[in-house]
Design an enzyme around this catalytic site. Structure first.
Site, PDB file in Angstrom:
ATOM      1  N   CYS A 172       0.673  -1.820   0.294  1.00  0.00           N
ATOM      2  CA  CYS A 172       0.261  -0.269  -0.141  1.00  0.00           C
ATOM      3  C   CYS A 172       0.563   1.469  -0.202  1.00  0.00           C
ATOM      4  O   CYS A 172       0.789   2.465   0.068  1.00  0.00           O
ATOM      5  CB  CYS A 172      -1.474   0.264   1.274  1.00  0.00           C
ATOM      6  SG  CYS A 172      -0.745   0.103   2.534  1.00  0.00           S
ATOM      7  N   ASP A 200       2.897   2.435   2.547  1.00  0.00           N
ATOM      8  CA  ASP A 200       2.627   3.137   3.882  1.00  0.00           C
ATOM      9  C   ASP A 200       3.823   2.998   4.263  1.00  0.00           C
ATOM     10  O   ASP A 200       4.839   1.712   4.244  1.00  0.00           O
ATOM     11  CB  ASP A 200       1.022   2.720   4.680  1.00  0.00           C
ATOM     12  CG  ASP A 200      -0.067   3.145   4.086  1.00  0.00           C
ATOM     13  OD1 ASP A 200      -0.336   4.174   4.009  1.00  0.00           O
ATOM     14  OD2 ASP A 200      -1.035   2.730   4.789  1.00  0.00           O
ATOM     15  N   CYS A 206      -2.735   2.060   8.758  1.00  0.00           N
ATOM     16  CA  CYS A 206      -3.831   2.337   8.249  1.00  0.00           C
ATOM     17  C   CYS A 206      -3.909   1.829   9.663  1.00  0.00           C
ATOM     18  O   CYS A 206      -3.453   1.324  10.541  1.00  0.00           O
ATOM     19  CB  CYS A 206      -4.622   1.242   7.639  1.00  0.00           C
ATOM     20  SG  CYS A 206      -3.758  -0.297   7.320  1.00  0.00           S
ATOM     21  N   CYS A 265      -0.880  -5.716   6.557  1.00  0.00           N
ATOM     22  CA  CYS A 265      -0.480  -4.427   7.852  1.00  0.00           C
ATOM     23  C   CYS A 265       0.551  -4.692   8.501  1.00  0.00           C
ATOM     24  O   CYS A 265       1.169  -3.899   9.890  1.00  0.00           O
ATOM     25  CB  CYS A 265      -1.793  -3.749   7.799  1.00  0.00           C
ATOM     26  SG  CYS A 265      -2.766  -3.320   6.842  1.00  0.00           S
TER      27      CYS A 265
END
Ligand code: FES
Length: 112
Positions: A23, A25, A48, A92
């Site tokens: 993603c 991030d 996130c 994540c």
């Protein structure tokens, strides 16, 4: 909800940064170490909610741990602690453990 250990540490003994290839991030981890025990740990992320939840969890687990033990905290330990994450969110949770490992490696390389 109520993530713990968010922030940065001035002059950390170890610092790790990893990007999430999925993603994009970023996760940054700061540690303070005394006699090879992690005495303080903070993280900063643009990730996130799952990334924040797992980081909070990882930092809570790692605080007070010997660095070699903390290196053994794996991605799946983290997900298990959180009662599993939906598969599309697994990437994540990897961020936190990876960033912690980077921070410890950074500490070890400085010590030499
Ligand atoms: Fe990027 Fe979760 S979607 S860290």
């Amino acid at each position: 909800m109520n993530p713990k250990n968010v922030g940065t540490i001035e002059n950390p003994d170890g610092y790790g940064k990893v990007g999430n290839p999925v993603c994009g991030d970023l996760m940054e981890m700061y540690i303070k170490v005394k006699d090879d025990i992690i005495t303080d740990i903070k993280f900063k992320t643009f990730g996130c909610g799952s990334a924040i939840a797992t980081s909070s969890m990882v930092t809570e687990m790692a605080k007070g741990m010997h660095i070699d033990k903390a290196l053994e905290i794996t991605r799946s330990d983290v997900a298990t602690e959180l009662d599993g994450l939906p598969p599309q969110k697994m990437h994540c949770s990897n961020l936190a453990a990876d960033a912690l490992h980077e921070a410890i490696k950074n500490y070890k390389s400085k010590k030499k």
